[in-house]
Design a protein around this motif. Structure first.
Motif, mmCIF file in Angstrom:
data_model
loop_
_atom_site.group_PDB
_atom_site.id
_atom_site.type_symbol
_atom_site.label_atom_id
_atom_site.label_comp_id
_atom_site.label_asym_id
_atom_site.label_seq_id
_atom_site.Cartn_x
_atom_site.Cartn_y
_atom_site.Cartn_z
ATOM 1 N N UNK A 70 0.877 -1.169 0.000
ATOM 2 C CA UNK A 70 0.000 0.000 0.000
ATOM 3 C C UNK A 70 0.910 1.212 0.000
ATOM 4 N N UNK A 71 0.759 2.023 -1.024
ATOM 5 C CA UNK A 71 1.670 3.153 -1.134
ATOM 6 C C UNK A 71 0.944 4.459 -0.885
ATOM 7 N N UNK A 72 1.553 5.293 -0.116
ATOM 8 C CA UNK A 72 1.036 6.655 0.023
ATOM 9 C C UNK A 72 2.014 7.526 -0.728
ATOM 10 N N UNK A 73 1.540 8.099 -1.795
ATOM 11 C CA UNK A 73 2.444 8.832 -2.663
ATOM 12 C C UNK A 73 3.109 9.966 -1.898
ATOM 13 N N UNK A 74 4.333 10.187 -2.190
ATOM 14 C CA UNK A 74 5.149 11.229 -1.549
ATOM 15 C C UNK A 74 5.427 10.911 -0.085
ATOM 16 N N UNK A 75 5.047 9.757 0.370
ATOM 17 C CA UNK A 75 5.245 9.437 1.789
ATOM 18 C C UNK A 75 6.006 8.127 1.943
ATOM 19 N N UNK A 76 5.524 7.085 1.299
ATOM 20 C CA UNK A 76 6.213 5.815 1.427
ATOM 21 C C UNK A 76 5.296 4.647 1.175
ATOM 22 N N UNK A 77 5.693 3.519 1.689
ATOM 23 C CA UNK A 77 4.963 2.303 1.374
ATOM 24 C C UNK A 77 4.861 1.391 2.593
ATOM 25 N N UNK A 78 3.695 0.805 2.765
ATOM 26 C CA UNK A 78 3.496 -0.210 3.805
ATOM 27 C C UNK A 78 3.511 -1.566 3.090
ATOM 28 N N UNK A 79 4.209 -2.502 3.648
ATOM 29 C CA UNK A 79 4.277 -3.824 3.016
ATOM 30 C C UNK A 79 3.974 -4.897 4.049
ATOM 31 N N UNK A 80 3.121 -5.796 3.665
ATOM 32 C CA UNK A 80 2.872 -6.964 4.518
ATOM 33 C C UNK A 80 3.098 -8.214 3.679
ATOM 34 N N UNK A 81 4.017 -9.052 4.144
ATOM 35 C CA UNK A 81 4.211 -10.375 3.528
ATOM 36 C C UNK A 81 3.436 -11.375 4.356
ATOM 37 N N UNK A 82 2.576 -12.113 3.718
ATOM 38 C CA UNK A 82 1.815 -13.108 4.459
ATOM 39 C C UNK A 82 1.344 -14.182 3.489
ATOM 40 N N UNK A 83 1.132 -15.348 4.023
ATOM 41 C CA UNK A 83 0.554 -16.431 3.231
ATOM 42 C C UNK A 83 -0.869 -15.994 2.837
ATOM 43 N N UNK A 84 -1.204 -16.021 1.549
ATOM 44 C CA UNK A 84 -2.469 -15.404 1.108
ATOM 45 C C UNK A 84 -3.705 -16.263 1.371
ATOM 46 N N UNK A 85 -3.909 -16.612 2.625
ATOM 47 C CA UNK A 85 -5.041 -17.466 2.974
ATOM 48 C C UNK A 85 -5.815 -16.855 4.124
ATOM 49 N N UNK A 86 -7.070 -17.237 4.235
ATOM 50 C CA UNK A 86 -7.774 -16.992 5.490
ATOM 51 C C UNK A 86 -8.692 -18.165 5.763
ATOM 52 N N UNK A 87 -9.079 -18.291 7.028
ATOM 53 C CA UNK A 87 -9.961 -19.404 7.365
ATOM 54 C C UNK A 87 -11.259 -19.230 6.610
ATOM 55 N N UNK A 88 -11.794 -20.306 6.149
ATOM 56 C CA UNK A 88 -12.951 -20.144 5.270
ATOM 57 C C UNK A 88 -14.076 -21.111 5.594
#
Ligand SMILES: Nc1ncnc2c1ncn2[C@@H]1O[C@H](COP(=O)(O)OP(=O)(O)OP(=O)(O)O)[C@@H](O)[C@H]1O
Length: 699
Positions: free
Chosen positions: A540-558
């Motif tokens: 998730x990037x906020x222009x002129x500010x920076x970037x938030x990054x989350x690495x995670x296994x792309x799953x959720x309980x279903x």
């Protein structure tokens, strides 16, 4: 040390030394508090190997007898980064060094535009093309259609086209002076909820307009805040997806504010939306805005009333409507007709018919149970939690690796520079992304856990059939080292052009090397395919500010999710519990997620009376299709009281030929044509010079 990792470092301390990777990340992982025995590697576990289309063998580890709460580790970087407390020095990692942002959102000063889907993958229908043509001609458009008609897909195309229309490159210097012409500055991609905004690479309407959660109509004055005002003056196109969840009161208030912000005072009342091109997409037969609870009765209270088409602003916008007809999600025409009967309320008996045909329990396919849909959050949480607890296997908590990259680097060791970094860091740390990201901060899994993908996978570099919403089951765990070794073995003989297997190995290798996850779940999907579900990068990037990054296994309980959360999803294996239905459109949204009746089970003996459709919505669509004026009258909203900084008022006063009437300089009477009734007061409460200015409704 990366900043966000520092924020989650509590979890980074539980890695089993026995599972450490031999690469450079390993040294960074703490090993102090883990108490478990070495897991055994069961190399020939893949019980379903016969059904698996996977190119990899899946040696599995048994996580029995250890408590695992690991995987989200602090990742070393070449440069240090600021911590939440600001005690460490910040890092500067230019955003350009990262791959293209996949699910970035417009926030802060600008909007990040996602890449469009490959246009060759889908050939568009004539109606879908019409929407795109209208957008290209600069028209204001409202396009709608039942669930699965490709509204989201068309939106992605539109974004791609706008990306071509505007420059790609953002100009920092110009942005300060309000006229950067890049797509990110020119196109606001928004949706009423974060869940709906994230997949389209947009942001919430509330955040884009800077209004937060308005409680009073006066709160819309937050749009006068300098960066927000500048952004909206510079904007050319405003996209709102899932428009059915935007209330008339919200749309009307925003239109008034945007028009006033964008229109020079001597040209007020100005044109609708201040001349912005607006593109609305959604289906009013689906979920509607949630009405604010009335806590007090003040004239100024914001109640979120009405549906967007009831806003006078809707009429003023002179939208060209297009209704998409062809349903792609379901291929069974019979099912499509029944669903449509429920959607429009024309055939409520269709609910009984679907319930009858789909009442049998769904068989467990490849060990996968259907996703259960409930109308209430509490039911969902309890259901998932209970199901996970019931499993006898050892629970593994996958903790996301999170990073914050500030734009401002250590170019100069200046106090100002550091203060700016800290400010950027704070903004990124508080970003909505951390709450709204579809990848969880902590993902608890066990072997046997029913899961769902939260992102489309591109296993071999191309779109695969494993997409957001695909259902699977965790069948085992694999060590990172073992997977890396497998990848190396494949890549050792790599030649050009690469085979799909080599591309898959390379992608997997890169993702594992970019993170410190040491146990990777092996997931079997409904189509029998079994994969290592390696972590993905959510950013998730906020222009002129920076970037938030989350690495995670792309799953959720279903095992279960709420009907509200599933709006916009396609589900291939679903059980709908139709109890406690409280909203119009809820039954239709729940049932229309299913791709087929074979993959749908209905529980709860629903009757035709459970089909609730708003008469206003029915009339709105009737008039649209008959090309007649709708008998739904626009709602009457009092104009938003404006509280603007003095210079704004003074500009307006000067431009509108208003005259001062009293010596204290606190009250003005306008002399303009058309007359605008303006009363300005010195704002004593806020302790600074601000004015309240009440304008007559501008229609
Ligand atoms: N022209 C097309 N050709 C092939 N597939 C398409 C086409 N348009 C849409 N689809 C597919 O149909 C499915 C549903 O599309 P999409 O999610 O865009 O529908 P939607 O109208 O946004 O649905 P909802 O209202 O439920 O959110 C997706 O899998 C999409 O790829």
């Amino acid at each position: 040390m990366l900043a966000k990792a520092a924020m989650t470092s509590g979890y980074g301390s539980q890695l089993d030394p026995l599972t450490l990777d031999s690469d450079e990340h390993s040294s960074e992982c703490d090993t102090d508090s883990l108490t478990r025995k070495a897991p055994t590697v069961v190399s020939d576990f893949a019980t379903s190997a016969d059904t698996s289309a996977s190119t990899f063998k899946r040696p599995r580890v048994e996580p029995a007898e250890f408590s695992v709460r690991a995987h989200g580790f602090k990742r070393p970087r070449q440069k240090p980064c600021v911590t939440a407390s600001g005690t460490e020095t910040p890092s500067f990692i230019p955003l350009s060094t990262f791959p293209e942002v996949e699910d970035a959102n417009g926030v802060g000063d600008c909007f990040i535009v996602p890449s469009p889907p490959n246009p060759q993958i889908h050939s568009l229908t004539p109606q879908q093309r019409l929407v795109i043509d209208l957008v290209q001609k600069g028209k204001n458009v409202f396009y709608s259609g039942s669930g699965g008609t490709g509204k989201s897909l068309v939106l992605h195309h539109i974004v791609g086209i706008l990306k071509d229309r505007f420059r790609d490159e953002h100009n920092d210097r110009l942005a300060q002076g309000s006229s950067c012409g890049c797509c990110a500055c020119k196109v606001a991609i928004t949706a009423p909820t974060g869940i709906a905004a994230i997949p389209i690479g947009g942001t919430t309407v509330h955040r884009a307009t800077g209004i937060g959660i308005p409680r009073r109509r006066q709160d819309f004055n937050r749009m006068w805040n300098a960066p927000v005002k500048r952004r909206w003056r510079n904007m050319s196109v405003w996209i709102i997806d899932e428009i059915s969840m935007v209330s008339a009161e919200l749309l009307e208030s925003l239109e008034q504010m945007i028009r006033r912000i964008r229109t020079p005072a001597d040209l007020l009342p100005g044109v609708p939306f201040g001349g912005l091109q607006v593109i609305f997409s959604g289906d009013f037969f689906q979920l509607q805005p949630v009405l604010e609870k009335i806590t007090h009765t003040s004239d100024d209270q914001f109640l979120n009333r009405g549906l967007a088409f009831e806003a006078p602003a809707w009429t003023r916008a002179k939208l060209t409507p297009v209704i998409l007809q062809h349903v792609f999600r379901q291929s069974d025409g019979d099912f499509v007709d029944l669903l449509n009967g429920i959607r429009t309320g024309e055939n409520p008996a269709a609910l009984e018919e679907i319930a009858k045909r789909c009442s049998r329990p769904l068989p467990m396919e490849a060990g996968i149970l259907p996703t259960v849909l409930y109308s209430k959050n509490a039911d969902v949480d309890k259901y998932n939690h209970d199901r996970l607890r019931e499993l006898p296997e050892q629970e593994v908590v996958l903790v996301a690796e999170e990073h914050i990259y500030t734009n401002e680097g250590l170019k100069k060791e200046e106090a100002r520079n550091l203060a700016l970094q800290q400010a950027q860091f704070n903004q990124l740390r508080d970003a909505e992304f951390w709450k709204l990201c579809t990848a969880l901060k902590e993902l608890s899994l066990k072997v046997g856990a029913q899961v769902m993908l939260v992102r489309n996978l591109t296993l071999t570099g191309k779109e695969s059939d494993l997409v957001n919403g695909s259902r699977g089951v965790v069948v085992g765990w694999a060590f990172r080292d073992v997977i890396l070794e497998e990848c190396r073995a494949v890549l050792r003989s790599k030649q050009y052009p690469e085979t799909p297997k080599e591309v898959e190995a390379q992608l997997m290798y890169d993702k594992l090397k970019a993170t410190c996850f040491n146990l990777i779940p092996i997931v079997r999907f409904r189509n029998g395919r079994e994969i290592y579900c390696v972590p993905e990068r959510f950013s998730y990037e906020i222009l002129n500010t920076g970037e938030c990054v989350r690495w995670q296994v792309p799953l959720k309980l279903a095992w279960a999710i709420t009907i509200h959360k599933c709006q916009g999803m396609s589900l291939d294996y679903v059980q709908v519990t139709l109890k406690d239905i409280f909203a119009e459109g809820q039954v239709y949204v729940a049932l229309s997620r299913a791709r087929s009746m074979e993959g749908l089970q209905v529980i709860g003996n629903p009757s035709r009376g459970d089909v609730r459709v708003s008469p206003k919505v029915m009339e709105f669509y009737r008039a649209l299709t008959a090309n007649e004026a709708s008998s739904v009258c626009p709602l009457d909203f009092p104009d938003v009281p404006i509280v603007v900084p003095p210079e704004e008022i003074l500009d307006r006063v000067k431009a509108s030929h208003m005259v001062r009437t009293d010596a204290s300089f606190e009250k003005f009477i306008p002399k303009s044509d058309p007359p605008i009734s303006v009363t300005c007061y010195h704002c004593k409460k806020q302790g600074h010079a601000a004015f309240e200015c009440r304008m007559r409704p501008i229609l």
